[in-house]
Write an enzyme that holds these catalytic residues in place. Structure first.
Site, PDB file in Angstrom:
ATOM      1  N   ARG A 179       0.819  -1.218   0.000  1.00  0.00           N
ATOM      2  CA  ARG A 179       0.000   0.000   0.000  1.00  0.00           C
ATOM      3  C   ARG A 179       0.851   1.265   0.000  1.00  0.00           C
ATOM      4  O   ARG A 179       0.543   2.226  -0.710  1.00  0.00           O
ATOM      5  CB  ARG A 179      -0.940  -0.017   1.213  1.00  0.00           C
ATOM      6  CG  ARG A 179      -1.816   1.221   1.375  1.00  0.00           C
ATOM      7  CD  ARG A 179      -2.463   1.708   0.105  1.00  0.00           C
ATOM      8  NE  ARG A 179      -3.159   0.678  -0.648  1.00  0.00           N
ATOM      9  CZ  ARG A 179      -3.550   0.797  -1.905  1.00  0.00           C
ATOM     10  NH1 ARG A 179      -3.268   1.913  -2.581  1.00  0.00           N
ATOM     11  NH2 ARG A 179      -4.182  -0.179  -2.513  1.00  0.00           N
TER      12      ARG A 179
ATOM     13  N   LYS B 291       4.895  24.776  -2.604  1.00  0.00           N
ATOM     14  CA  LYS B 291       3.569  24.315  -2.181  1.00  0.00           C
ATOM     15  C   LYS B 291       3.509  22.797  -2.289  1.00  0.00           C
ATOM     16  O   LYS B 291       2.812  22.211  -3.110  1.00  0.00           O
ATOM     17  CB  LYS B 291       2.483  24.975  -3.019  1.00  0.00           C
ATOM     18  CG  LYS B 291       2.400  26.482  -2.797  1.00  0.00           C
ATOM     19  CD  LYS B 291       1.358  27.131  -3.679  1.00  0.00           C
ATOM     20  CE  LYS B 291       1.317  28.644  -3.451  1.00  0.00           C
ATOM     21  NZ  LYS B 291       0.357  29.337  -4.330  1.00  0.00           N
TER      22      LYS B 291
ATOM     23  N   LYS C 117       9.322  38.887  -1.083  1.00  0.00           N
ATOM     24  CA  LYS C 117       7.890  38.852  -1.361  1.00  0.00           C
ATOM     25  C   LYS C 117       7.208  40.119  -0.838  1.00  0.00           C
ATOM     26  O   LYS C 117       7.861  40.996  -0.259  1.00  0.00           O
ATOM     27  CB  LYS C 117       7.282  37.590  -0.738  1.00  0.00           C
ATOM     28  CG  LYS C 117       7.846  36.300  -1.350  1.00  0.00           C
ATOM     29  CD  LYS C 117       7.276  35.073  -0.692  1.00  0.00           C
ATOM     30  CE  LYS C 117       5.816  34.866  -1.007  1.00  0.00           C
ATOM     31  NZ  LYS C 117       5.579  34.528  -2.440  1.00  0.00           N
TER      32      LYS C 117
ATOM     33  N   GLU D 175       9.467  39.630  -6.009  1.00  0.00           N
ATOM     34  CA  GLU D 175       8.096  39.461  -6.472  1.00  0.00           C
ATOM     35  C   GLU D 175       7.417  40.817  -6.614  1.00  0.00           C
ATOM     36  O   GLU D 175       7.482  41.642  -5.704  1.00  0.00           O
ATOM     37  CB  GLU D 175       7.331  38.593  -5.473  1.00  0.00           C
ATOM     38  CG  GLU D 175       5.856  38.434  -5.728  1.00  0.00           C
ATOM     39  CD  GLU D 175       5.164  37.747  -4.581  1.00  0.00           C
ATOM     40  OE1 GLU D 175       5.192  36.500  -4.528  1.00  0.00           O
ATOM     41  OE2 GLU D 175       4.593  38.450  -3.715  1.00  0.00           O
TER      42      GLU D 175
ATOM     43  N   ASP E 223       3.787  38.261 -10.379  1.00  0.00           N
ATOM     44  CA  ASP E 223       2.822  37.437  -9.648  1.00  0.00           C
ATOM     45  C   ASP E 223       1.388  37.897  -9.901  1.00  0.00           C
ATOM     46  O   ASP E 223       1.073  39.086  -9.811  1.00  0.00           O
ATOM     47  CB  ASP E 223       3.130  37.501  -8.153  1.00  0.00           C
ATOM     48  CG  ASP E 223       2.366  36.462  -7.356  1.00  0.00           C
ATOM     49  OD1 ASP E 223       2.255  35.314  -7.839  1.00  0.00           O
ATOM     50  OD2 ASP E 223       1.896  36.789  -6.250  1.00  0.00           O
TER      51      ASP E 223
END
Length: 270
Positions: free
Chosen positions: A88, A125, A157, A186, A207
């Site tokens: 599995r 992510k 960012k 960004e 972005d």
């Protein structure tokens, strides 16, 4: 390379403390069979699971190969109990990774229909504990891993800009980073792209911009600045973004939204 400690975590989760289900005597052979077409990945992890139990892997298909429904991608031989105990986890890992590789290949093919130079990349992510498997799956599908972790590249960012301002953030991180570490900035508006380059960005990330906005931003940037587009881009969107002149299209959906490729594990005679 799959670490033994990681395999043990996977198996503890699945087997628990008293596995009666797989208390099966004798020896057997097993095979991992694709139930649909796709691109194979995670086969090294599946192999490592069986080898942990001392089960012999006698045949396997290499990651990155296209497969069709009915193809056998892995064959093993060993004690029936151990073959079944590994089944599995091996199926789950291979199915998850192959789903990512398959989706990545679709994105790469969509980009190649428009441009021979634009790269398809993943993001951070990823599923906690499975990043290494998922990043290798992206490579198997023909994509780029992007940064593997926070140490591989500095990304300035929106939150950094809010706290420090763009120029101060770039200067601060440039001072602290290795000479070999690239800095990406960004931006969310086309008119800010040139500012990011002037601030010292090696890479400018556009972005959440529409393709028309991305194209406008690319035209303002020096030729030696690497340009990346990101933000909710789907496979259907890839051709439009590939035509804008960007160097990289990064897609979180390659890992967080890829469907599992369907495999079946069968024992006994074929």
């Amino acid at each position: 390379m799959i670490e033994q400690s990681q395999i043990e975590r996977w198996l503890r989760e699945d087997l628990g403390h008293h596995d009666v289900t797989n208390d099966v005597p004798g020896e057997t052979a097993g095979r991992l069979v694709a139930k649909e077409s796709g691109v194979i990945a995670g086969i090294d992890a599946a192999e490592a699971v069986f080898e942990y139990f001392g089960v012999d892997v006698i045949e396997r298909v290499d990651a990155g190969q296209r497969i069709e429904a009915g193809d056998v991608v892995l064959r093993v031989e060993g004690p029936a109990a151990d073959v079944l105990r590994g089944e599995r986890v091996a199926v789950n890992i291979a199915g998850h990774a192959s789903g990512i590789a398959t989706k990545t290949r679709r994105a790469v093919d969509a980009a190649r229909a428009v441009s021979d130079s634009v790269d398809i990349a993943g993001t951070r992510k990823t599923t906690p504990g499975l990043r290494s498997v998922e990043k290798r799956a992206i490579v198997a599908g023909g994509g780029d891993t992007h940064r593997l972790d926070l140490s591989h590249m500095v990304m300035v960012k929106d939150n950094h800009v809010v706290e420090m301002g763009m120029e101060e953030a770039v200067a601060r991180f440039r001072e602290r980073a290795s000479f070999a570490t690239k800095i990406e900035v960004e931006v969310e508006r086309p008119e800010d792209a040139a500012d990011a380059a002037r601030a010292g960005a090696d890479i400018v990330l556009l972005d959440n911009m529409a393709p028309s906005e991305v194209e406008r931003a690319v035209e303002t940037l020096p030729e030696d600045t690497l340009v990346e587009a990101s933000g909710g881009i789907t496979i259907a969107d890839v051709p439009d973004y590939a035509a804008t002149g960007v160097d990289v299209i990064s897609m979180g959906c390659l890992t967080h939204s890829a469907p599992t490729l369907d495999y079946s594990f069968r024992t006994g005679a074929e």
